[in-house]
Design an enzyme around this catalytic site. Structure first.
Site, PDB file in Angstrom:
ATOM      1  N   ASN A   9      37.864  41.580  36.195  1.00 39.52           N
ATOM      2  CA  ASN A   9      38.421  40.305  35.738  1.00 39.52           C
ATOM      3  C   ASN A   9      37.743  39.233  36.576  1.00 39.52           C
ATOM      4  OD1 ASN A   9      39.843  38.018  35.156  1.00 39.52           O
ATOM      5  ND2 ASN A   9      41.774  38.704  36.059  1.00 39.52           N
ATOM      6  N   TRP A  10      36.783  38.562  35.955  1.00 40.55           N
ATOM      7  CA  TRP A  10      36.009  37.560  36.711  1.00 40.55           C
ATOM      8  C   TRP A  10      36.819  36.307  37.017  1.00 40.55           C
ATOM      9  CZ3 TRP A  10      30.554  37.405  33.923  1.00 40.55           C
ATOM     10  CH2 TRP A  10      29.893  38.624  34.159  1.00 40.55           C
ATOM     11  N   LYS A  11      37.948  36.136  36.360  1.00 44.42           N
ATOM     12  CA  LYS A  11      38.732  34.895  36.501  1.00 44.42           C
ATOM     13  C   LYS A  11      37.826  33.694  36.214  1.00 44.42           C
ATOM     14  CE  LYS A  11      41.832  37.408  39.472  1.00 44.42           C
ATOM     15  NZ  LYS A  11      42.828  37.413  40.539  1.00 44.42           N
ATOM     16  N   HIS A  95      48.471  37.997  32.539  1.00 40.89           N
ATOM     17  CA  HIS A  95      48.067  38.064  33.947  1.00 40.89           C
ATOM     18  C   HIS A  95      49.042  37.227  34.781  1.00 40.89           C
ATOM     19  CE1 HIS A  95      45.802  37.608  37.631  1.00 40.89           C
ATOM     20  NE2 HIS A  95      45.122  38.680  37.258  1.00 40.89           N
ATOM     21  N   GLU A  97      48.631  35.187  37.022  1.00 39.52           N
ATOM     22  CA  GLU A  97      48.232  33.780  37.179  1.00 39.52           C
ATOM     23  C   GLU A  97      48.621  32.971  35.940  1.00 39.52           C
ATOM     24  OE1 GLU A  97      44.171  34.648  38.267  1.00 39.52           O
ATOM     25  OE2 GLU A  97      44.922  35.582  40.097  1.00 39.52           O
ATOM     26  N   GLU A 167      49.891  44.984  38.577  1.00 41.96           N
ATOM     27  CA  GLU A 167      49.263  44.127  39.576  1.00 41.96           C
ATOM     28  C   GLU A 167      50.353  43.439  40.398  1.00 41.96           C
ATOM     29  OE1 GLU A 167      44.983  42.992  38.432  1.00 41.96           O
ATOM     30  OE2 GLU A 167      46.299  41.518  37.525  1.00 41.96           O
ATOM     31  N   GLY A 173      44.204  39.156  45.427  1.00 47.45           N
ATOM     32  CA  GLY A 173      43.379  38.223  46.185  1.00 47.45           C
ATOM     33  C   GLY A 173      43.807  38.037  47.624  1.00 47.45           C
ATOM     34  N   SER A 212      43.485  43.642  45.131  1.00 47.73           N
ATOM     35  CA  SER A 212      42.649  43.921  46.308  1.00 47.73           C
ATOM     36  C   SER A 212      42.048  45.328  46.297  1.00 47.73           C
ATOM     37  CB  SER A 212      43.437  43.673  47.591  1.00 47.73           C
ATOM     38  OG  SER A 212      43.812  42.303  47.681  1.00 47.73           O
ATOM     39  N   GLY A 233      39.545  42.107  40.539  1.00 44.58           N
ATOM     40  CA  GLY A 233      39.242  40.683  40.593  1.00 44.58           C
ATOM     41  C   GLY A 233      38.027  40.421  41.463  1.00 44.58           C
ATOM     42  N   GLY A 234      38.268  40.008  42.689  1.00 45.14           N
ATOM     43  CA  GLY A 234      37.199  39.592  43.601  1.00 45.14           C
ATOM     44  C   GLY A 234      36.024  40.559  43.677  1.00 45.14           C
TER      45      GLY A 234
HETATM   46  P1  13P Z   1      41.792  40.932  43.285  1.00 41.52           P
HETATM   47  O1  13P Z   1      41.079  42.249  43.009  1.00 41.52           O
HETATM   48  O2  13P Z   1      40.877  39.839  43.656  1.00 41.52           O
HETATM   49  O3  13P Z   1      42.941  41.128  44.214  1.00 41.52           O
HETATM   50  O4  13P Z   1      42.424  40.464  41.879  1.00 41.52           O
HETATM   51  C1  13P Z   1      43.173  41.344  41.129  1.00 41.52           C
HETATM   52  C2  13P Z   1      43.413  40.749  39.798  1.00 41.52           C
HETATM   53  O5  13P Z   1      44.164  39.813  39.652  1.00 41.52           O
HETATM   54  C3  13P Z   1      42.697  41.316  38.661  1.00 41.52           C
HETATM   55  O6  13P Z   1      43.229  40.874  37.457  1.00 41.52           O
END
Ligand code: 13P
Length: 250
Positions: A9-11, A95, A97, A167, A173, A212, A233-234
Site C-alpha cells: 500500500n503505497w499510500k 483503511h 486512515e 491492521e 507506521g 510495521s 505500507g512503508g
Molecule cells: P506500515 O507498514 O507503514 O506500518 O503501514 C501499514 C499499512 O497501513 C498498510 O496498509
C-alpha cells in the site's frame, strides 16, 4: 490451502518517475518460484502506469479506495468501474486512515465493499483497533463489529471473494509491530467470526496482517496459522524491503 498474498500500500507517495522505477525493481526481483501472490495498491493517478508496466506479469495491482456510488455528482470521487477499467484486481476498503481522517463509517465501508464487488474488484477489507481500544480490552468487539458490518450488509457469501487485512492502528507506521501471537489471536477471531456463518468461507478467506511489517519480522508473522500474508505500507516503498517480505511469504 490458502494462497498467501503480500500487497503493498503505497499510500500517498511517489511520482511517475519514482513509481515507474519502483515497479520495475519489484518486477525484476520477484522470485520466479513463488507460490504466493503479490500486488501493489497505488494512488489513482498511477493506475495507468501500473497497468502499462504490470499487465501480463505476476505482479497484480489495485487502488487504495473507491466511491460507494456508481456515478453522479460526487466531485473528486472515483468509482469502482473507473478503477476496474485500469485492470485492477484489488482495492483497499476501509483503511484505518480513511476511517480516522475521512470519516468513513462501518456502513460506508460496507457500501464500498459491495461497490467493489459489483464491478469485479476484490476488496481488501481493512479492520483494526486503536491503542486506546486495545488497552481498554475491547479489541475483539471493535474488530468483530467492523467485520460484522460487512457480513450483515453484504452477506457471508461476499467474503468468498474478498480479503481481510487486520491492521492494528497502533502498529501502522509506528515501527511497533504486533507480536505474532497478538496478531494470530485476532486473525483466529476474524476467521472464527466468518466461520460461524460459513465454515467453508471462514476456512478459505485470506487474512493479511498489516502494521510495521519489515523483512526482519515478516517470516515470524507469516508462520502463524491464521496469517496469510501482509499489507505493507512503508516497506513497500523500497523494492529491496518489499521483496524481502515477499520472499518471507514463500
Ligand atoms: P506500515 O507498514 O507503514 O506500518 O503501514 C501499514 C499499512 O497501513 C498498510 O496498509
Amino acid at each position: 490451502m490458502r494462497r498467501r498474498l503480500v500487497a503493498g500500500n503505497w499510500k500517498m507517495h511517489g511520482s511517475l518517475a519514482a513509481n515507474g522505477a519502483l515497479l520495475l525493481d519489484v518486477l525484476d526481483g520477484l522470485p520466479s518460484e513463488a507460490k504466493g501472490e503479490c500486488a501493489v495498491c497505488v494512488p489513482f493517478p498511477y493506475l495507468a502506469q501500473a497497468r502499462d508496466h504490470l499487465a501480463g506479469t505476476p505482479l497484480a495491482w489495485g487502488a487504495q479506495n473507491l466511491s460507494e456510488h456508481a456515478q453522479g455528482a460526487y466531485t473528486g470521487e472515483v468509482s469502482g468501474a473507473m478503477v476496474a477499467e485500469f485492470g485492477c484486481r484489488y482495492v483497499l476498503v476501509g483503511h484505518s486512515e480513511r476511517r480516522a481522517l475521512y470519516g468513513e463509517t462501518d456502513a460506508v465501508v460496507a457500501a464500498k465493499f459491495m461497490a467493489a464487488q459489483r464491478v469485479g474488484l476484490v476488496p481488501i477489507l481493512c479492520i483494526g483497533e486503536t491503542l486506546e481500544q486495545r488497552e481498554s480490552g475491547v479489541t475483539a468487539d471493535v474488530v468483530g463489529g467492523q467485520l460484522d458490518a460487512v457480513l450483515d450488509m453484504a452477506g457471508v457469501e461476499a467474503l468468498a471473494n474478498a480479503v481481510v487485512a487486520y491492521e492494528p492502528v497502533w502498529a501502522i507506521g509506528t515501527g511497533r509491530t504486533a507480536s505474532p501471537e497478538q496478531a494470530q489471536e485476532v486473525h483466529a477471531l476474524v476467521r472464527g467470526r466468518v466461520s460461524v456463518r460459513s465454515e467453508a468461507i471462514g476456512a478459505g478467506i485470506r487474512v493479511l496482517y498489516g502494521g510495521s511489517v519489515k523483512p526482519q519480522n515478516a517470516a515470524e508473522l507469516f508462520s502463524m496459522p491464521d496469517i496469510d500474508g501482509g499489507l505493507i505500507g512503508g516497506a513497500s516503498l523500497a523494492a529491496a524491503d518489499f521483496l524481502g517480505i515477499v520472499r518471507a511469504a514463500g
